[in-house]
Design a protein around this motif. Structure first.
Motif, PDB file in Angstrom:
ATOM      1  N   THR A  80       0.872  -1.298  -0.020  1.00 23.59           N
ATOM      2  CA  THR A  80      -0.195  -0.045   0.154  1.00 23.59           C
ATOM      3  C   THR A  80       0.794   1.127   0.108  1.00 23.59           C
ATOM      4  OG1 THR A  80       0.104   0.415   2.359  1.00 23.59           O
ATOM      5  CG2 THR A  80      -1.834  -0.967   1.444  1.00 23.59           C
ATOM      6  N   TYR A  81       0.388   2.341  -0.540  1.00 22.86           N
ATOM      7  CA  TYR A  81       1.091   3.457  -0.786  1.00 22.86           C
ATOM      8  C   TYR A  81      -0.120   4.470  -0.463  1.00 22.86           C
ATOM      9  CZ  TYR A  81       4.855   6.693  -2.095  1.00 22.86           C
ATOM     10  OH  TYR A  81       5.612   7.764  -1.735  1.00 22.86           O
ATOM     11  N   ASP A  82      -0.057   5.382   0.385  1.00 19.97           N
ATOM     12  CA  ASP A  82      -1.061   6.476   0.627  1.00 19.97           C
ATOM     13  C   ASP A  82      -0.427   7.919   0.939  1.00 19.97           C
ATOM     14  OD1 ASP A  82      -3.298   4.393   0.622  1.00 19.97           O
ATOM     15  OD2 ASP A  82      -2.441   3.933   2.693  1.00 19.97           O
ATOM     16  N   ASN A  84      -1.559  11.616   2.066  1.00 19.53           N
ATOM     17  CA  ASN A  84      -2.705  12.351   2.906  1.00 19.53           C
ATOM     18  C   ASN A  84      -2.542  13.777   2.335  1.00 19.53           C
ATOM     19  OD1 ASN A  84      -4.670  13.620   4.208  1.00 19.53           O
ATOM     20  ND2 ASN A  84      -3.865  12.877   6.386  1.00 19.53           N
ATOM     21  N   LYS A 121      -5.331   9.907  -0.789  1.00 19.39           N
ATOM     22  CA  LYS A 121      -5.031   9.080  -2.157  1.00 19.39           C
ATOM     23  C   LYS A 121      -4.284   7.987  -1.960  1.00 19.39           C
ATOM     24  CE  LYS A 121      -6.717  12.801  -4.178  1.00 19.39           C
ATOM     25  NZ  LYS A 121      -8.236  13.058  -4.402  1.00 19.39           N
ATOM     26  N   ASP A 122      -4.774   6.847  -2.506  1.00 20.62           N
ATOM     27  CA  ASP A 122      -4.192   5.458  -2.238  1.00 20.62           C
ATOM     28  C   ASP A 122      -3.239   5.068  -3.591  1.00 20.62           C
ATOM     29  OD1 ASP A 122      -5.902   5.061  -4.221  1.00 20.62           O
ATOM     30  OD2 ASP A 122      -7.197   3.644  -2.868  1.00 20.62           O
ATOM     31  N   LYS A 123      -2.594   3.935  -3.514  1.00 19.00           N
ATOM     32  CA  LYS A 123      -1.879   3.744  -4.582  1.00 19.00           C
ATOM     33  C   LYS A 123      -2.295   3.629  -5.922  1.00 19.00           C
ATOM     34  CE  LYS A 123      -0.569  -0.636  -5.271  1.00 19.00           C
ATOM     35  NZ  LYS A 123       0.077  -2.099  -4.988  1.00 19.00           N
ATOM     36  N   GLU A 124      -3.601   3.032  -5.813  1.00 17.62           N
ATOM     37  CA  GLU A 124      -4.319   2.924  -7.409  1.00 17.62           C
ATOM     38  C   GLU A 124      -4.623   4.369  -7.987  1.00 17.62           C
ATOM     39  OE1 GLU A 124      -5.270   1.035  -4.654  1.00 17.62           O
ATOM     40  OE2 GLU A 124      -3.930  -0.461  -5.767  1.00 17.62           O
ATOM     41  N   TRP A 125      -4.962   5.360  -7.007  1.00 24.82           N
ATOM     42  CA  TRP A 125      -5.217   6.691  -7.530  1.00 24.82           C
ATOM     43  C   TRP A 125      -3.902   7.403  -8.135  1.00 24.82           C
ATOM     44  CZ3 TRP A 125      -4.355  11.653  -7.087  1.00 24.82           C
ATOM     45  CH2 TRP A 125      -5.286  12.604  -7.567  1.00 24.82           C
TER      46      TRP A 125
END
Lengths: 149, 366, 338
Positions: A80-82, A84, A121-125
């Motif tokens: 995961t990669y977020d 903020n 915002k997360d990894k996909e975004w």
């Protein structure tokens, strides 16, 4: 009195002068290449070195890694990669330290949202945010090839 | 029997002319101020405390947010302090770039001041004129470092980016443009009798008072004291360039106004020389250890920001983070004289005087 | 219309008067709508912007949208406000502003009331609006509003005096207080027959005092935004606020029309060969020039300080206006009186 009339002359002349405003939301504003907009993240390049998390002045990045699914390869891959964006200040330090340019800046800056949750915002975004990606990243803070300490 | 009483008026924190969230509690006798208490801290973010847990590179973006109208000088003062402690050599090209952006920033900052000051006094157009020209500088910065307000451009040991192709030419094109616009400003405002009547002889203090209150920048020079750190304690490359330090005579708002406009001219003069002497090629980053750990000790450096003397005091214990970091913020120090100047003045002059001091609330509260 | 007024009032006449008043109201509202639009456009151009351009073609419906927004806004009355006065003040401000328009003649035949003391009527009624502003400032129970209201009272009283006295010269030259007769006295075909040249002192004083009466830049102290936030109408919102704004622009209309009538020859053409163009067109042209001048001032000048304003009114304008009266009297005595 003279000063008053001089001022009036300036404003009268400006009436016909070229207007400096731009019709921004109608015409998109293209920022220069170095512009520090919302980050673009490339999961394949990430080596889960945690440099960006450590350098972030506002602690807005969180990431987790998992063991490489390919048993023959060592190391980790990103899980995961977020980021903020409530607290991200787009200071460019995360892209500066990234040794593989897995996280890079883009020219997109339109972040306003109706809900605070939308700013998380997360990894996909971040991966999908692939427009106007910065070409020159000038990673002065990144360790030279071969790794740092 | 007519009963008169003093009126306690709360000016701010939401008031159009306090330039942010600054508050003054004034006691009015009619329209005459009998007492004034500034209240600050509405924009306090604890930068100095936060810095104790951050390494030096991470503090740089925080300095952008202190005096957000003049972020480049804030960047510089922190980097300069660390470099002084570590005895680092800065490549010439980097130092030139720093100087150019600082002088551009001074022009931009004074333009903001000029526009907002005229807005305080009631003229709308100068604000738009000033922002039209500031926009050019902001766009130059945007091309250079990718941000329009919080640049995060300088690094300990150099600068983050080299100038892109053609950037220096754009700067040299800007200089004659700005000079012609300054003439327009003079025609629009500087000779306006209404404006002159508003600011001449308002907020007067003498050199002794100014020094005892620790004023700096245009607020000090308006009294006739020739004190500009670029001249008196040259840092960066300022000793290589010819420029004058404008000083006033009477110490009123008009002198402060004139000095700031003249400083724009002098900054353009420095810029012109700097662009001519700009070195071909060269590094933009000096030799800096991977982790910046200044040796144990203390350092205090000061430079001339558009608002006055900005200082940075670092106490280091040899770690990557400072043990204690203290900024001497010119807006904060210059503000101390405000209550003294306000007593006996009218409400209208409150705005004239406060605007003349030129505060940025982000810097006052830090 | 003038003849109807002299006849006994019947229901039919009353209906006609009401219809005429509504028509004028429509014209005035139309003027105000587009004066605001024009002002924003002109100031925009002078500030290197384009001004409103989003609502309707060329932004022509911008003011309509603004008024609609004000109409739909919640009507707030501060709890500590004096409710009766607070509600009354905007009405009291607007009524005289509209009432003064009755005496303005637009052309030889187009006018509403042919009052033989038209000038006096105008001046007397416009003074009432000051009262409304003071009331509004007081009733809001807000310190900024109070300061704004007090400033406005001081300013309007100070400038009413030179305004009236500067008109005296014109009245003396025409020998009448009737606005139609004053325009007739400026006939002669050429623009130098208009009063602004022989009465140049009076004209200057009148213009300055008029700008001050209108509370417009550089004399917009009662609503000095940078000092008093918004001055007397700081607590007003929604339609009550709209009424104050409306009053202000109706006065712009009134003053521009009055200046045209008193000093710029009303509906007369500037040269005899231009007389083919209808008088109403000339009136509108002159009127528009004055309105533009007011906007131009607003785009250029900073605000005058309150004590300087008072000093200027009493020490400069008033003596000048009085000198003008004496000079005019001397001129009439020496050259005109046979």
């Amino acid at each position: 009195m003279k000063g008053l009339f001089k001022g009036l002359a300036v404003t009268l002349k400006s009436m016909t002068a070229k207007k400096v405003t731009i019709s921004y939301p109608d015409e998109p504003l293209i920022m220069p290449d170095r512009f520090r907009g919302i980050q673009h993240f490339i999961p394949d390049k990430c080596i889960v070195c945690n440099q960006c998390v450590r350098v972030c002045p506002t602690d807005c990045i969180t990431l987790t890694g998992k063991p490489n699914p390919d048993p023959e390869k060592k190391g980790k891959v990103i899980d995961t990669y977020d980021i903020n964006f409530e607290i991200c200040i787009l200071c460019d330090l995360c892209t500066e330290v990234c040794p593989t340019e897995a996280i890079v800046m883009t020219g997109n800056f339109e972040l306003s949202a109706y809900s605070r949750d939308d700013l998380f915002k997360d990894k996909e975004w971040l991966t999908a945010n692939d427009r106007l990606v910065r070409k020159d990243n000038n990673n002065i803070g990144a360790p030279v090839k071969g790794g740092g300490k | 029997m007519i009963r008169t009483e003093e009126l306690l008026l709360n000016v701010g924190p939401q008031h159009p002319s306090t330039h942010g969230v600054f508050r003054i509690i004034v006691k009015l006798d009619g329209e005459v101020i009998t007492d004034a208490t500034p209240v600050m801290g509405y924009l306090h973010r604890g930068t100095e405390k936060l810095a104790e847990n951050l390494n030096y590179t991470q503090i740089i973006p925080y300095t952008d947010r202190m005096d957000y109208v003049s972020a480049m000088t804030n960047n510089y003062v922190l980097c300069h302090a660390v470099e002084t402690m570590m005895g680092l050599q800065i490549p010439e090209r980097a130092e030139f770039l720093r100087l150019i952006v600082m002088e551009l920033q001074r022009v931009a900052s004074h333009l903001v001041w000029w526009g907002t000051y005229l807005l305080d006094i009631g003229a709308m157009s100068p604000f738009l004129y000033a922002f039209r020209d500031r926009e050019i500088i902001i766009n130059l910065f945007n091309e250079l470092c990718g941000a329009r307000l919080t640049y995060n451009y300088m690094r300990v040991g150099g600068v983050k980016w080299d100038a892109p192709d053609g950037w220096i030419d754009k700067v040299s094109e800007f200089i004659p443009y700005m000079e012609s616009k300054l003439e327009e400003y003079d025609r629009l405002v500087s000779g306006n009798e209404i404006f002159l009547a508003r600011i001449k002889g308002i907020g007067v203090y003498d050199a002794e008072t100014a020094v005892s209150y620790g004023l700096s920048g245009a607020n000090l020079r308006c009294t006739g004291l020739n004190w500009d750190l670029r001249k008196t304690e040259p840092y960066s490359l300022y000793d290589r360039f010819a420029f004058d330090v404008p000083v006033g005579r009477t110490g009123d708002c008009y002198d402060r106004y004139r000095i700031r406009l003249e400083e724009i001219r002098q900054s353009l003069r420095i810029l012109r020389q700097a662009v001519e002497q700009f070195p071909e090629g060269g590094e933009t980053m000096g030799k800096v250890p991977r982790v910046i750990r200044p040796p144990e000790g203390e350092v205090y450096v000061r430079i001339e920001s558009p608002r006055g003397e900005i200082g940075c005091h670092i106490v280091s214990k040899g770690k990557a983070e400072p043990y204690r970091l203290k900024f001497r913020r010119p807006s904060f120090v210059n503000l101390q004289i405000l209550p003294k100047l306000l007593i006996g003045e009218t409400m209208t002059n409150l705005i004239t005087i406060l605007g003349g001091i030129d505060i940025v609330v982000g810097e006052v509260d830090c | 219309m003038g003849d109807l007024l002299r006849e006994p009032l019947t229901w039919g006449h009353a209906l006609i008067f009401a219809a005429a008043a509504i028509l004028l109201m429509g014209i005035v509202l139309g003027f105000v709508t587009y004066a605001i639009y024009f002002e924003r456009k002109v100031i925009g151009w002078m500030q290197l912007r384009v001004g409103p351009n989003r609502v309707g073609p060329f932004g022509l419906l911008q003011t309509v949208a603004d008024v609609l927004k004000l109409l739909l806004k919640e009507d707030t009355i501060p709890r500590k406000a004096d409710r009766v006065l607070f509600v009354l003040a905007p009405v009291l401000a607007f009524v005289p502003a509209f009432a003064v328009l009755a005496v303005i003649p637009y052309t030889q035949s187009l006018y509403f009331a042919d009052l033989n003391v038209g000038v006096l009527y105008y001046v007397a009624l416009s003074g009432i609006s000051t009262l409304a502003i003071v009331l509004g400032g007081w009733a809001s129970n807000n310190k900024y509003a109070l300061l704004g209201g007090m400033r406005s009272a001081a300013q309007m009283i100070s400038y009413e005096v030179p305004l009236v006295i500067s008109i005296v010269g014109t009245v003396m030259l025409s020998g009448s207080m009737n606005l139609r007769t004053i325009v007739e006295a400026q006939s002669g075909g050429w623009f130098w027959n208009w009063h602004f040249l022989p009465q140049f002192i009076g004209f200057g004083v009148f213009m300055i005092a008029a700008v001050s009466e209108l509370n417009r830049t550089p004399f917009d102290l009662p609503e000095a935004e940078s000092e008093l936030v918004a001055g007397y109408h700081v607590e007003y919102s929604g339609f009550r606020f709209a009424f104050f704004m409306l009053t202000e622009y109706v006065y712009v209309y009134a003053i521009a029309a009055l200046t045209t009538v008193l000093f710029l020859g009303g509906w007369h053409a500037p040269a005899p060969f231009l007389a083919v163009v209808p008088g109403l067109i000339w009136f509108i042209l002159k009127f528009a020039c004055i309105v533009f001048f007011l906007f131009w001032l607003r785009a250029t000048f900073p605000r005058v300080r309150v004590d300087q304003l008072m000093g200027f009114g009493w020490k400069v304008l008033l003596p000048l206006a009085i000198v003008n009266v004496f000079v005019t009297a001397g001129y009439i005595e020496l050259f005109i009186k046979h």
